[in-house]
Design a protein around this motif. Structure first.
Motif, PDB file in Angstrom:
ATOM      1  N   SER A 180       0.826  -1.206   0.000  1.00 27.14           N
ATOM      2  CA  SER A 180       0.000   0.000   0.000  1.00 27.14           C
ATOM      3  C   SER A 180       0.862   1.258   0.000  1.00 27.14           C
ATOM      4  O   SER A 180       0.587   2.220  -0.734  1.00 27.14           O
ATOM      5  CB  SER A 180      -0.926  -0.018   1.208  1.00 27.14           C
ATOM      6  OG  SER A 180      -1.675   1.180   1.300  1.00 27.14           O
ATOM      7  N   ALA A 181       1.923   1.257   0.802  1.00 20.12           N
ATOM      8  CA  ALA A 181       2.801   2.428   0.889  1.00 20.12           C
ATOM      9  C   ALA A 181       3.497   2.701  -0.437  1.00 20.12           C
ATOM     10  O   ALA A 181       3.661   3.863  -0.844  1.00 20.12           O
ATOM     11  CB  ALA A 181       3.836   2.220   1.993  1.00 20.12           C
TER      12      ALA A 181
ATOM     13  N   THR B  32       0.897   4.235  -2.926  1.00 22.40           N
ATOM     14  CA  THR B  32       0.601   5.644  -2.642  1.00 22.40           C
ATOM     15  C   THR B  32       1.782   6.547  -2.961  1.00 22.40           C
ATOM     16  O   THR B  32       1.593   7.730  -3.255  1.00 22.40           O
ATOM     17  CB  THR B  32       0.196   5.841  -1.171  1.00 22.40           C
ATOM     18  OG1 THR B  32       1.245   5.367  -0.313  1.00 22.40           O
ATOM     19  CG2 THR B  32      -1.080   5.084  -0.857  1.00 22.40           C
TER      20      THR B  32
ATOM     21  N   ARG C 225       1.100   7.113  -6.584  1.00 22.15           N
ATOM     22  CA  ARG C 225      -0.204   7.723  -6.849  1.00 22.15           C
ATOM     23  C   ARG C 225      -0.681   8.424  -5.582  1.00 22.15           C
ATOM     24  O   ARG C 225      -1.460   7.851  -4.790  1.00 22.15           O
ATOM     25  CB  ARG C 225      -1.221   6.666  -7.289  1.00 22.15           C
ATOM     26  CG  ARG C 225      -0.943   6.086  -8.655  1.00 22.15           C
ATOM     27  CD  ARG C 225      -2.054   5.163  -9.119  1.00 22.15           C
ATOM     28  NE  ARG C 225      -3.326   5.834  -9.299  1.00 22.15           N
ATOM     29  CZ  ARG C 225      -3.664   6.563 -10.363  1.00 22.15           C
ATOM     30  NH1 ARG C 225      -2.798   6.720 -11.349  1.00 22.15           N
ATOM     31  NH2 ARG C 225      -4.856   7.115 -10.451  1.00 22.15           N
ATOM     32  N   PRO C 226      -0.232   9.662  -5.350  1.00 13.00           N
ATOM     33  CA  PRO C 226      -0.595  10.398  -4.126  1.00 13.00           C
ATOM     34  C   PRO C 226      -2.095  10.566  -3.935  1.00 13.00           C
ATOM     35  O   PRO C 226      -2.557  10.765  -2.806  1.00 13.00           O
ATOM     36  CB  PRO C 226       0.093  11.747  -4.317  1.00 13.00           C
ATOM     37  CG  PRO C 226       1.206  11.482  -5.294  1.00 13.00           C
ATOM     38  CD  PRO C 226       0.683  10.429  -6.212  1.00 13.00           C
ATOM     39  N   ALA C 227      -2.865  10.489  -5.018  1.00  9.04           N
ATOM     40  CA  ALA C 227      -4.316  10.633  -4.893  1.00  9.04           C
ATOM     41  C   ALA C 227      -4.919   9.466  -4.114  1.00  9.04           C
ATOM     42  O   ALA C 227      -5.992   9.582  -3.528  1.00  9.04           O
ATOM     43  CB  ALA C 227      -4.962  10.727  -6.271  1.00  9.04           C
ATOM     44  N   LEU C 228      -4.219   8.334  -4.125  1.00 10.78           N
ATOM     45  CA  LEU C 228      -4.654   7.191  -3.332  1.00 10.78           C
ATOM     46  C   LEU C 228      -4.016   7.281  -1.956  1.00 10.78           C
ATOM     47  O   LEU C 228      -2.821   7.522  -1.828  1.00 10.78           O
ATOM     48  CB  LEU C 228      -4.232   5.874  -3.996  1.00 10.78           C
ATOM     49  CG  LEU C 228      -5.069   5.355  -5.160  1.00 10.78           C
ATOM     50  CD1 LEU C 228      -4.416   4.112  -5.751  1.00 10.78           C
ATOM     51  CD2 LEU C 228      -6.492   5.041  -4.717  1.00 10.78           C
ATOM     52  N   THR C 229      -4.786   7.066  -0.929  1.00 10.01           N
ATOM     53  CA  THR C 229      -4.269   7.080   0.433  1.00 10.01           C
ATOM     54  C   THR C 229      -4.346   5.668   1.017  1.00 10.01           C
ATOM     55  O   THR C 229      -5.021   4.790   0.469  1.00 10.01           O
ATOM     56  CB  THR C 229      -5.086   8.028   1.323  1.00 10.01           C
ATOM     57  OG1 THR C 229      -6.434   7.520   1.415  1.00 10.01           O
ATOM     58  CG2 THR C 229      -5.105   9.436   0.731  1.00 10.01           C
ATOM     59  N   ALA C 230      -3.653   5.478   2.131  1.00  8.67           N
ATOM     60  CA  ALA C 230      -3.702   4.177   2.795  1.00  8.67           C
ATOM     61  C   ALA C 230      -5.138   3.835   3.169  1.00  8.67           C
ATOM     62  O   ALA C 230      -5.583   2.679   3.057  1.00  8.67           O
ATOM     63  CB  ALA C 230      -2.807   4.184   4.033  1.00  8.67           C
ATOM     64  N   ALA C 231      -5.893   4.854   3.592  1.00  9.81           N
ATOM     65  CA  ALA C 231      -7.286   4.628   3.983  1.00  9.81           C
ATOM     66  C   ALA C 231      -8.143   4.227   2.786  1.00  9.81           C
ATOM     67  O   ALA C 231      -8.992   3.325   2.891  1.00  9.81           O
ATOM     68  CB  ALA C 231      -7.852   5.888   4.631  1.00  9.81           C
ATOM     69  N   SER C 232      -7.931   4.875   1.646  1.00 10.83           N
ATOM     70  CA  SER C 232      -8.745   4.545   0.470  1.00 10.83           C
ATOM     71  C   SER C 232      -8.397   3.161  -0.074  1.00 10.83           C
ATOM     72  O   SER C 232      -9.270   2.444  -0.571  1.00 10.83           O
ATOM     73  CB  SER C 232      -8.570   5.605  -0.620  1.00 10.83           C
ATOM     74  OG  SER C 232      -7.225   5.650  -1.088  1.00 10.83           O
TER      75      SER C 232
END
Length: 268
Positions: free
Chosen positions: A189-190, A193, A196-203
């Motif tokens: 996940s890290a 992200t 792709r900064p638009a994706l977050t760990a939460a998303s």
């Protein structure tokens, strides 16, 4: 004239997320970034080949942009994160545009590679995602017992037998594998992200390692737009030179504009 300077096909193997390459093998707890189909023994080497060839294309003065075309369910975890970091570094060093495209599927480890690009483009029916890790433990102890086969497993430590098919699956083995899967999932996940900064760990967690298709993938932040590969390549063409300019003598003409490089990444 702009065109594809070279087409490179790299086959990653027949796996899909981070799963066990061979759920019936001696060590059935090897990890994959995909679904649950077996992976080939060469998936890591093929991933390295995809990374090295893409880096070479980015470094070439004859290439102005790179399109990575994916059709892969994924592959093993081993080497994935290094390949993702290498691709991001090569892209940053070159200053060139790198775009990922899939007309079919780009899942798990394959999506990890795609996430290093400036843009992820999907066809309207193509799927992306499956950002997660999967592994399995298989025990054939009851089957062996029913057949009257006795197996003596001798090991120097309890954890050495984790995943041995001749033994029952212990609580400890299941716990250790679960911890490993979740640790690798966090690392995966890290890395996604980071590209792709638009994706977050939460998303990513909210996606629950699921896949999305076409415009739904764009809505989920897994892709940036919907387009065919042909339309994508056409959009990367440099604008034509004005027709009003007089054509210079052959000796005075500038070199042909740099072209693009299409790298196709497929499952075996």
């Amino acid at each position: 004239k702009w065109g594809v300077a070279s087409t490179i096909t790299v086959r990653l193997g027949s796996s899909a997320g981070a799963t066990a390459p061979d759920c019936g093998s001696r060590r059935a707890n090897r990890l994959k970034c995909r679904s649950s189909a077996p992976a080939t023994a060469h998936s890591n080497a093929r991933r390295s080949s995809a990374s090295s060839r893409t880096s070479a294309a980015l470094a070439s003065p004859d290439v102005s942009s790179v399109v990575m075309a994916f059709d892969s369910p994924g592959g093993t975890v081993a080497g994935l994160f290094d390949a993702m970091r290498s691709l991001r570094a090569a892209k940053a060093a070159s200053g060139k545009r790198m775009v990922a495209h899939t007309a079919a599927g780009c899942y798990s480890a394959a999506y990890g590679l795609a996430s290093t690009c400036d843009e992820v483009v999907v066809s309207d029916s193509a799927g992306v995602g499956s950002i997660g890790v999967i592994a399995c433990l298989i025990s054939r102890a009851k089957e062996l017992d029913a057949e009257g086969i006795e197996v003596a497993v001798v090991a120097s430590g309890t954890e050495k037998t984790d995943g041995h098919p001749a033994l029952p699956i212990s609580v400890g083995a299941r716990k250790r594998l679960t911890e490993r899967v979740m640790s690798l999932a966090g690392m995966f996940s890290a890395e996604v992200t980071a590209g792709r900064p638009a994706l977050t760990a939460a998303s990513i967690t909210a996606l629950d390692a699921g896949v999305r298709y076409g415009r739904d993938a764009v809505g989920a932040g897994l892709a940036d737009r919907v387009a065919s590969l042909a339309d994508l390549v056409a959009s990367l063409k440099p604008p034509p030179a004005p027709k009003t300019q007089p054509r210079p003598p052959f000796a005075a003409r500038s070199a042909a504009p740099a072209s693009g490089c299409l790298i196709t990444i497929m499952s075996a």
